[in-house]
Design a protein around this motif. Structure first.
Motif, mmCIF file in Angstrom:
data_model
loop_
_atom_site.group_PDB
_atom_site.id
_atom_site.type_symbol
_atom_site.label_atom_id
_atom_site.label_comp_id
_atom_site.label_asym_id
_atom_site.label_seq_id
_atom_site.Cartn_x
_atom_site.Cartn_y
_atom_site.Cartn_z
ATOM 1 N N ALA A 31 43.032 53.486 46.786
ATOM 2 C CA ALA A 31 43.890 52.466 46.192
ATOM 3 C C ALA A 31 43.062 51.388 45.501
ATOM 4 O O ALA A 31 43.410 50.917 44.413
ATOM 5 N N GLU A 32 41.962 50.999 46.133
ATOM 6 C CA GLU A 32 41.123 49.953 45.531
ATOM 7 C C GLU A 32 40.508 50.440 44.228
ATOM 8 O O GLU A 32 40.411 49.703 43.253
ATOM 9 N N SER A 33 40.089 51.688 44.165
ATOM 10 C CA SER A 33 39.458 52.208 42.958
ATOM 11 C C SER A 33 40.442 52.333 41.815
ATOM 12 O O SER A 33 40.049 52.386 40.656
ATOM 13 N N ARG A 34 41.731 52.428 42.139
ATOM 14 C CA ARG A 34 42.757 52.558 41.114
ATOM 15 C C ARG A 34 43.206 51.218 40.556
ATOM 16 O O ARG A 34 43.968 51.174 39.597
ATOM 17 N N ARG A 35 42.798 50.143 41.155
ATOM 18 C CA ARG A 35 43.286 48.828 40.744
ATOM 19 C C ARG A 35 42.675 48.436 39.402
ATOM 20 O O ARG A 35 41.446 48.346 39.277
ATOM 21 N N PRO A 36 43.492 48.186 38.395
ATOM 22 C CA PRO A 36 42.952 47.702 37.125
ATOM 23 C C PRO A 36 42.334 46.300 37.286
ATOM 24 O O PRO A 36 42.555 45.625 38.295
ATOM 25 N N GLN A 37 41.600 45.898 36.288
ATOM 26 C CA GLN A 37 41.009 44.568 36.257
ATOM 27 C C GLN A 37 41.400 43.861 34.955
ATOM 28 O O GLN A 37 41.453 44.493 33.895
ATOM 29 N N TYR A 108 52.624 30.863 34.019
ATOM 30 C CA TYR A 108 52.741 32.320 34.005
ATOM 31 C C TYR A 108 51.535 32.945 34.696
ATOM 32 O O TYR A 108 50.471 32.324 34.830
ATOM 33 N N ARG A 109 51.731 34.154 35.160
ATOM 34 C CA ARG A 109 50.603 34.922 35.696
ATOM 35 C C ARG A 109 50.781 36.379 35.281
ATOM 36 O O ARG A 109 51.892 36.896 35.191
ATOM 37 N N VAL A 110 49.662 37.003 35.034
ATOM 38 C CA VAL A 110 49.638 38.364 34.495
ATOM 39 C C VAL A 110 48.922 39.287 35.476
ATOM 40 O O VAL A 110 47.862 38.945 36.010
ATOM 41 N N SER A 122 46.204 44.791 39.699
ATOM 42 C CA SER A 122 45.071 43.886 39.508
ATOM 43 C C SER A 122 45.367 42.558 40.193
ATOM 44 O O SER A 122 46.521 42.222 40.495
ATOM 45 N N GLU A 123 44.323 41.785 40.415
ATOM 46 C CA GLU A 123 44.521 40.412 40.868
ATOM 47 C C GLU A 123 45.217 39.634 39.752
ATOM 48 O O GLU A 123 44.936 39.845 38.571
ATOM 49 N N PRO A 124 46.125 38.717 40.083
ATOM 50 C CA PRO A 124 46.816 37.958 39.030
ATOM 51 C C PRO A 124 45.901 36.925 38.384
ATOM 52 O O PRO A 124 45.024 36.365 39.038
ATOM 53 N N VAL A 125 46.097 36.703 37.099
ATOM 54 C CA VAL A 125 45.399 35.640 36.374
ATOM 55 C C VAL A 125 46.470 34.693 35.843
ATOM 56 O O VAL A 125 47.429 35.116 35.205
ATOM 57 N N LYS A 126 46.287 33.411 36.102
ATOM 58 C CA LYS A 126 47.307 32.414 35.785
ATOM 59 C C LYS A 126 47.006 31.691 34.478
ATOM 60 O O LYS A 126 45.849 31.531 34.087
ATOM 61 N N GLY A 127 48.067 31.237 33.851
ATOM 62 C CA GLY A 127 47.964 30.395 32.672
ATOM 63 C C GLY A 127 49.154 29.453 32.605
ATOM 64 O O GLY A 127 50.102 29.575 33.389
ATOM 65 N N ARG A 128 49.099 28.525 31.681
ATOM 66 C CA ARG A 128 50.221 27.613 31.476
ATOM 67 C C ARG A 128 50.215 27.126 30.042
ATOM 68 O O ARG A 128 49.194 27.188 29.356
ATOM 69 N N LEU A 129 51.362 26.638 29.597
ATOM 70 C CA LEU A 129 51.450 26.038 28.277
ATOM 71 C C LEU A 129 52.645 25.108 28.240
ATOM 72 O O LEU A 129 53.589 25.238 29.030
#
Length: 516
Positions: A31-37, A108-110, A122-129
């Motif tokens: 499962a870990e190897s399948r996780r996108p980045q 937002y988070r992607v 993947s781990e989420p990456v956050k942003g805002r505007l």
């Protein structure tokens, strides 16, 4: 006791090291190897009152997943299923998120989900505007251009592209990138000797070792810039309105050109520009319309008091020439007829107090291309000739249509300046006075100052450029610039500040709106 997933994975890794891979729980490792980045952070742009473009990139084919909320804790979060990202699109996901209603600040988070396992995320990456307001309020935005040019790339020992962090700390509502978002024609060397005896150490990727010719090489020019942590932080907090100029393709290019540059095996500029445009559109949060997916010129209202008109001065121009023609023709085109008509119509119908024209090249500065001319000016102090004919026609139309409070912003020339244009100083006099502010470079060599053509009566009110006899100064010399505009919500006064990479204000000009 309760253990987190991170703890379990950590134990699995340690056990694998001690007992061999066969001892590790196979399902966990798989499962870990399948996780996108997420490889290049997140970005937003082309914001409207109730929608915005969101952008990110995966390291493998995956599904883009987005969550949006009106608060940083993501209470009442809304989930949006994004597109599949594939190699054919550079593994990039762009999503036009609509229905944002009265949201002022969007968080937002992607994430990306593996296509063969939706639970491998993947781990989420956050942003805002901050979205455009429906009522008048204070607004701040920044603009500049020219990133990673003239051999000056990311030097991590010097903090990388620190000007992006300086701009982020101004907390702008949005950013206008005035073009030359990358230098696809500017390979990097790992080490560059400086005049003071120091060495500039470039981070270099395979794509930055040669001029870009293939689609993947053009893509690599953009992904290089995202390696800089300052840029990724900036993109996550400040939405972008992007335009292009020449270096996204190759220096001083025009439609129909054939290259004589020995660095290129592909000489057909039309083909290079098509690949460059695709890479540019993929790597910017630019909204592509189904009816005109390649269109770069567009307009954005940012509240009742401000509207931005983004120009494309590259796609529709005629060939670079001596620029002295006496009649308008395809040869003298700079905006082209369709874009010209769109701009005239849009300015006339705009109800905003201030009309900001974001141009990727200056009006009065002479920019040469060998014996020809690259920009509008031609060094002739007389009446309008060549490409000046189109600008004269536009300035006359702005006057005749009684369009008030037009301000031009540009970059391109790698120094900063404030120019005031007035018919009383001009050879061509059928226009109302206006300001043009020049900024840049963001992270490139510094040059200038340039020669001003007096056809439209420009006056240098301020400029800062390298000392006489010095050129292509590195970012470490401090001649990197951006501009900042502050709109007062109550008085609607517009304050333009020209600033350096350290955040120092070099020049400030306050403009009062005309109302009649």
């Amino acid at each position: 006791m309760r253990y987190s997933r991170r703890d379990v994975l950590g134990w699995g890794v340690k056990a694998g090291a001690a007992l061999g891979a066969a001892s590790v729980a196979p399902s966990i490792v798989l499962a870990e190897s399948r996780r996108p980045q997420v490889t290049s952070g997140v970005m937003s742009g082309d914001m409207l009152s109730d929608r915005t473009m969101l952008w990110s990139r995966s390291d493998r084919p995956a599904r883009m997943l987005v969550e949006v909320a009106d608060n940083p804790a993501f209470r009442g979060v809304r989930q949006v299923r994004g597109p599949e990202v594939l190699p054919s699109s550079g593994l990039i996901g762009k999503l036009d998120v609509a229905g944002l209603g009265d949201t002022e600040t969007l968080h937002y988070r992607v994430r990306f989900a593996a296509l063969d396992d939706p639970h491998a995320l993947s781990e989420p990456v956050k942003g805002r505007l901050r979205l455009p307001p429906s009522e008048t309020r204070d607004v701040r935005f920044v603009w500049s251009g020219d990133t990673v040019g003239q051999g000056w790339g990311i030097d991590e020992s010097r903090g990388g592209m620190t000007i992006y962090d300086t701009m982020r700390r101004q907390r702008p509502d949005f950013f206008i990138h005035s073009g030359d978002t990358v230098y696809a024609d500017g390979p990097l060397e790992e080490r560059v000797a400086l005049a003071n005896g120091d060495t500039w150490h470039n981070l270099v990727t395979p794509a930055k070792r040669k001029v870009a010719e293939t689609l993947d090489e053009f893509r690599g020019q953009h992904t290089y810039n995202f390696l800089d942590a300052n840029l990724r932080r900036f993109n996550a907090e400040v939405p972008m309105l992007a335009q292009w100029d020449d270096h996204e393709t190759t220096n001083n290019w025009y439609p129909g050109e054939w290259l004589e540059d020995e660095r290129y095996t592909e000489k057909n500029v039309a083909l290079l520009a098509a690949r460059a445009r695709q890479a540019f559109l993929e790597h910017t949060p630019l909204r592509q319309l189904p009816t005109s997916p390649e269109r770069i010129h567009r307009r954005f209202a940012y509240g009742p008091s401000l509207e931005v008109f983004m120009l494309d001065m590259r796609t529709y121009r005629g060939a670079n020439s001596r620029n002295r023609q006496t009649e308008r023709s395809a040869q003298t085109a700079f905006l082209g007829e369709d874009q010209f008509a769109w701009l005239q119509r849009s300015l006339k119908e705009s109800t905003a107090t201030w009309k900001i024209i974001a141009a990727d090249m200056p009006i009065g500065l002479v920019v040469s291309d060998g014996d020809a001319y690259e920009a509008i000016a031609n060094g002739d102090a007389g009446g309008a000739l060549g490409r000046e004919l189109e600008i004269a026609r536009l300035l006359r139309a702005i006057r005749d249509d009684n369009v008030k409070n037009v301000v031009w912003l540009t970059a391109d020339v790698h120094y900063t300046a404030a120019h005031h244009y007035s018919p009383e100083r001009a050879s061509f006099q059928e226009f109302t006075p206006f300001w043009e502010f020049v900024s840049g470079p963001l992270h490139a060599g510094t040059f200038g100052p340039g020669e001003l053509d007096t056809t439209f009566g420009p006056e240098v009110v301020f400029q800062k450029a390298p000392p006489k006899g010095e050129s292509n100064l590195p970012p470490s010399r401090g001649y990197q610039f951006f501009g900042q505009i502050d709109l007062d919500g109550e008085s609607e006064a517009l304050t333009v500040s020209l600033m350096d990479a350290a955040g120092n204000t070099l020049h400030r000009q306050q403009l009062t709106p005309e109302t009649t």
